[in-house]
Structure formats: C-alpha cells, structure tokens
Scaffold this active site. Structure first.
Site, short mmCIF file in Angstrom:
data_model
loop_
_atom_site.label_atom_id
_atom_site.label_comp_id
_atom_site.label_asym_id
_atom_site.label_seq_id
_atom_site.Cartn_x
_atom_site.Cartn_y
_atom_site.Cartn_z
N GLY A 12 0.78 -1.24 0.00
CA GLY A 12 0.00 0.00 0.00
C GLY A 12 0.81 1.28 0.00
N ARG A 90 -5.44 -7.98 -9.13
CA ARG A 90 -6.52 -8.74 -9.77
C ARG A 90 -6.91 -8.08 -11.08
NH1 ARG A 90 -9.41 -12.48 -7.34
NH2 ARG A 90 -11.20 -12.01 -8.63
N ASN A 106 -4.90 2.75 -13.01
CA ASN A 106 -3.98 1.73 -12.49
C ASN A 106 -2.55 2.24 -12.62
OD1 ASN A 106 -3.13 -0.86 -11.54
ND2 ASN A 106 -2.55 -1.39 -13.63
N HIS A 108 1.38 0.87 -13.07
CA HIS A 108 2.13 -0.33 -13.47
C HIS A 108 3.62 -0.01 -13.46
CE1 HIS A 108 2.79 -4.21 -15.30
NE2 HIS A 108 3.64 -3.61 -16.11
C1 GAR Z 1 3.72 -1.27 -7.25
O1 GAR Z 1 5.03 -1.34 -7.72
C2 GAR Z 1 2.74 -1.28 -8.41
O2 GAR Z 1 3.20 -0.59 -9.52
C3 GAR Z 1 2.65 -2.75 -8.70
O3 GAR Z 1 2.62 -3.35 -7.43
C4 GAR Z 1 3.33 -2.54 -6.49
C5 GAR Z 1 2.44 -2.26 -5.31
O4 GAR Z 1 3.14 -1.58 -4.31
N1 GAR Z 1 1.50 -3.06 -9.47
C6 GAR Z 1 1.49 -4.01 -10.42
O5 GAR Z 1 2.45 -4.71 -10.67
C7 GAR Z 1 0.16 -4.15 -11.16
N2 GAR Z 1 0.31 -5.05 -12.24
P1 GAR Z 1 2.37 -0.81 -3.16
O6 GAR Z 1 1.37 -1.82 -2.57
O7 GAR Z 1 3.43 -0.47 -2.17
O8 GAR Z 1 1.69 0.39 -3.75
#
Ligand code: GAR
Length: 199
Positions: A12, A90, A106, A108
């Site tokens: 998060g 998800r 979103n 990425h």
């Molecule tokens: C982040 O690096 C985000 O970009 C990635 O998960 C991490 C979550 O970190 N999202 C993906 O890979 C989506 N396909 P966080 O929970 O500390 O924000």
C-alpha cells in the site's frame, strides 16, 4: 468534493503517497473508501490507522464477477467518483470496467506496453533494457492496455538487483500517480482514441 476509492492487495505504499497528498491538499478529493481483497494487506492496516473507511472483501474462492459485484456495490454505496488501483493484484471483469467508464486508474511498474502483467521489474531486468519506468493508465477490459495518462522513465543500472530497481521505480510511481489523479479530477485531459491529450 470528489471521492476516491482505493483498491489494494498488499503493502500500500502508492495508497499512502496518495493519502499524504490528499491530506496536504495537493489532490482536490477525499478518500471515501479503501478496499483490500486480502485481509492481511499492510495497506489496509495503514488505512485504518489513518482513520479512513476501510473494507476487506476477500476474493479467495470467489468467481471473478461475483467478487467484482461486491466491490462495485461498495464503491457505489460510498459514491466513489474515481477508482484507483494501487497494487491491486486482480484483473477486473468487463462488468466492473463498464460500471466506471474512464474512471478507473492503475499504476504499473514498467513503461507500457513493455512488460505488462506480473513481475514487470524482473521482466525489464531479464530483457536487458537500459531504461524502464512506470505508467499510470485508464483501465479497460485488457490487462495493462488502457490509455496512458502519465509515464516516468527510470534508468537500469549495471549493479541493480530487482529490489534496487523496484525501489527506484517506486519513487516515481508515488509522484506520477497523484499527478495523474489531479489531471483527471481537474478535467485537464481529453481522450482521443488511445491518446490522452492536454486540453
Ligand atoms: C507497485 O510497484 C505497483 O506498480 C505494482 O505493485 C506494487 C504495489 O506496491 N502493481 C502491479 O504490478 C500491477 N500489475 P504498493 O502496494 O506499495 O503500492
């Protein structure tokens, strides 16, 4: 005041960066609801600590659309205007996407369309690119395929590990996610096909 709904599955940190900017008055909105599909998500605990409205809707063992219907109902109950996926691991059903047209964002950790899906930082390292980065995009029915709002470029260094690279990208994620939210909330962009252009 516009209302944000945050969806997360883990640490998060992107949520926290958004929440800090909301608190500081840098994002013209309030966080109406934080939803996690994982009870143990650190982000959920942080949101509670911050005194935000939280909800855990476990996804385990549920059909995709049945889960999405629960999430959409909660977001509508709290009158959410803009849905921000922040490490929400998800894929959304077409039903969810249709319920919030052009109102789901979103983040990425790669320069899309390169390295979509999971482990984007590892994919970039393995491929040997010299630059990667992060992307904030609108969510459509594909996986990481929606119109791009903001991107930031991050160099890959020879001595990087997946972790050091991910940390360098994450800093930029925290910056551009709030930027993208503001662009949409302030109605500063128009969408022409795949292109998101400044008004
Ligand atoms: C982040 O690096 C985000 O970009 C990635 O998960 C991490 C979550 O970190 N999202 C993906 O890979 C989506 N396909 P966080 O929970 O500390 O924000």
């Amino acid at each position: 005041m516009k209302k944000l709904g945050i969806l997360l599955s883990g640490r998060g940190s992107n949520f926290e960066a958004i929440a800090r900017n909301v608190q500081a008055g840098k994002i013209p909105a309030e966080i109406a609801l934080v939803i996690s599909n994982k009870p143990e998500a650190l982000g959920l605990a942080r949101a509670k600590d911050m005194g935000l409205q939280t909800l855990c809707i476990p996804s385990k063992g549920k059909e995709r659309e049945a889960f999405d219907r629960e999430v959409v109902a909660a977001l509508k109950e709290y009158r959410v205007d803009l849905v921000c996926l922040a490490g929400f691991m998800r894929i959304l059903s077409p039903y969810f996407v249709r319920e919030f047209p052009r109102r789901i964002l979103n983040i990425h950790p790669a320069l899309l369309p390169a390295f979509p899906g999971e482990n984007a930082q590892r994919q970039a390292m393995d491929y040997g690119v010299k630059f990667t980065g992060c992307t904030v995009h609108l969510v459509n029915e594909g996986v990481d395929t929606g119109p791009i709002i903001c991107q930031a470029v991050v160099p890959v260094q020879d001595d990087d590990t997946e972790q050091t690279l991910a940390a360098r990208i994450l800093k930029e994620e925290h910056r551009i996610y709030s930027e993208a939210i503001c662009l949409l909330l302030d109605d500063k962009v128009r969408i022409e096909g795949r292109r998101v252009l400044r008004k």
